[in-house]
Design a protein around this motif. Structure first.
Motif, PDB file in Angstrom:
ATOM      1  N   GLY A 152     -30.882 -43.243 -44.956  1.00 41.43           N
ATOM      2  CA  GLY A 152     -30.584 -43.078 -43.532  1.00 41.43           C
ATOM      3  C   GLY A 152     -30.225 -41.632 -43.230  1.00 41.43           C
ATOM      4  O   GLY A 152     -29.777 -40.890 -44.112  1.00 41.43           O
ATOM      5  N   ASP A 181     -35.603 -48.062 -40.527  1.00 43.53           N
ATOM      6  CA  ASP A 181     -35.214 -49.343 -41.148  1.00 43.53           C
ATOM      7  C   ASP A 181     -36.402 -50.294 -41.182  1.00 43.53           C
ATOM      8  O   ASP A 181     -36.678 -50.933 -42.204  1.00 43.53           O
ATOM      9  N   SER A 222     -26.453 -46.267 -46.238  1.00 42.77           N
ATOM     10  CA  SER A 222     -25.987 -45.943 -44.897  1.00 42.77           C
ATOM     11  C   SER A 222     -24.671 -45.178 -44.959  1.00 42.77           C
ATOM     12  O   SER A 222     -24.243 -44.756 -46.032  1.00 42.77           O
ATOM     13  N   LYS A 254     -31.510 -53.080 -38.537  1.00 47.51           N
ATOM     14  CA  LYS A 254     -31.434 -53.205 -40.002  1.00 47.51           C
ATOM     15  C   LYS A 254     -31.345 -54.679 -40.389  1.00 47.51           C
ATOM     16  O   LYS A 254     -32.142 -55.171 -41.176  1.00 47.51           O
TER      17      LYS A 254
END
Ligand SMILES: Nc1ncnc2c1ncn2[C@@H]1O[C@H](COP(=O)(O)OP(=O)(O)O)[C@@H](O)[C@H]1O
Ligand SMILES: CC(=O)N[C@@H](CCC(=O)OP(=O)(O)O)C(=O)O
Length: 291
Positions: free
Chosen positions: A31, A190, A209, A249
């Motif tokens: 991410g 995602d 994340s 997600k």
């Protein structure tokens, strides 16, 4: 001496897991929030090189939302998000391509090489592996146009697998091309990672994340949910405990589990070696998404 023996014990504990995951694909989604932290990124990449060295097949799919927003602001374009997706007009698309498929994609591959691993950055200039089509979101006011935003409809599985086989880590930016029109598309990272994991029949999909996983109170790390099933996830989305970036997600994870990926985890990329701990020990870090 005792310390050295303990180190050997750690290696032996990992042995079973190393055997279990040899030649198996793990898709790792990086991410933007992890990549904002150079130290965290370096440690994640060291873990990835370790995985490849012991015979696993790691595949990286990355975003870079924060860096794109910064570049847009520098170009005096205000970032705008509709249902968590970036509105992407032609000028924005050009920035997304430069930042995501250009700078970030090349940077990750280069850093892996610096650590001593081998990586191949897959983008429009080298080899594109994601194909897609434009999406439109439904709303009570009618369809919402997001501009050049797409979802993945096809993944070039052969190219990715050949790289893994050859000991190279594929690095994939979350952009796709429409095969019918040649239009380049900005894809939520995602959902891109989920599409890649599905297409490859990955053993594992791990999201790195900037939170320790899904929490019942998003601001309180101690409320981490260790195991989240579809029913619980839907309830938490309905009552608003899961919101913003966590929604795409979790939604995509639930869909992907239905399509054959065996294990999905959301873990904290800022925690040193969280990836190795997740894969090679019995310690559960983060949230596991289950049926
Ligand atoms: N229930 C929740 N538990 C944890 N994080 C949540 C939750 N609901 C929303 N979030 C938000 O989701 C964010 C992570 O998703 P996102 O912003 O897409 O980051 P990335 O793509 O870099 O992983 C967290 O920083 C947090 O603010
Ligand atoms: C359509 C869409 O929203 N695309 C995302 C792609 C990058 C991304 O998802 O990055 P993170 O993983 O860092 O959030 C964007 O433009 O921000």
């Amino acid at each position: 001496m005792e310390e050295a023996i303990q180190k050997a014990d750690v290696l032996i504990e990992a042995l079973g897991w190393i055997r279990r995951f040899r030649d198996k694909i793990t898709v790792i989604k990086l991410g933007g929030s992890v990549m904002e932290n150079p130290d965290a990124l370096r440690h994640v990449l060291i873990d990835i090189v370790f995985m490849e060295t012991v015979g696993m097949w790691p595949v990286v799919v990355h975003g870079g939302g924060a860096a794109i927003s910064r570049a847009m602001e520098a170009a005096k374009i205000e970032p705008r998000f509709i249902h968590g997706r970036r509105y992407t007009d032609d000028a924005t698309l050009k920035i997304v391509e430069e930042v995501l498929a250009g700078q970030i994609n090349e940077d990750i591959a280069q850093k892996i090489e610096e650590i001593g691993g081998r990586a191949m950055n897959l983008n429009f200039k080298t080899t594109n592996v994601l194909f897609g089509e434009k999406i439109q979101l439904d709303s009570p006011e009618g369809p919402l146009d997001l501009g050049n935003v797409g979802h993945v409809t096809r993944v070039d599985r052969t190219t990715i697998e050949n790289l893994c086989y050859a000991g190279q880590v594929p690095i994939i930016p979350s952009m796709a091309i429409d095969e019918a029109t040649g239009q380049k598309l900005n894809v939520n990272a995602d959902t891109a990672a989920n599409a890649v994991a599905e297409a490859l029949g990955a053993e594992k999909l791990v999201f790195l994340s900037d939170v320790n996983g899904v929490r019942t109170d998003k601001n309180d790390p101690s409320t981490l949910v260790h195991s989240l099933n579809g029913e619980k996830a839907r309830a938490m989305m309905t009552d608003g405990r899961i919101e913003s970036g966590m929604i795409p997600k979790v939604e995509a994870c639930l869909q992907t589990l239905d399509r054959g990926v065996k294990k999905i985890h959301i873990i904290d990329g800022r925690l040193r070696h969280s990836l190795l701990l997740e894969i090679y020990t019995n310690m559960g870090v983060g949230t596991e998404i289950v049926h």
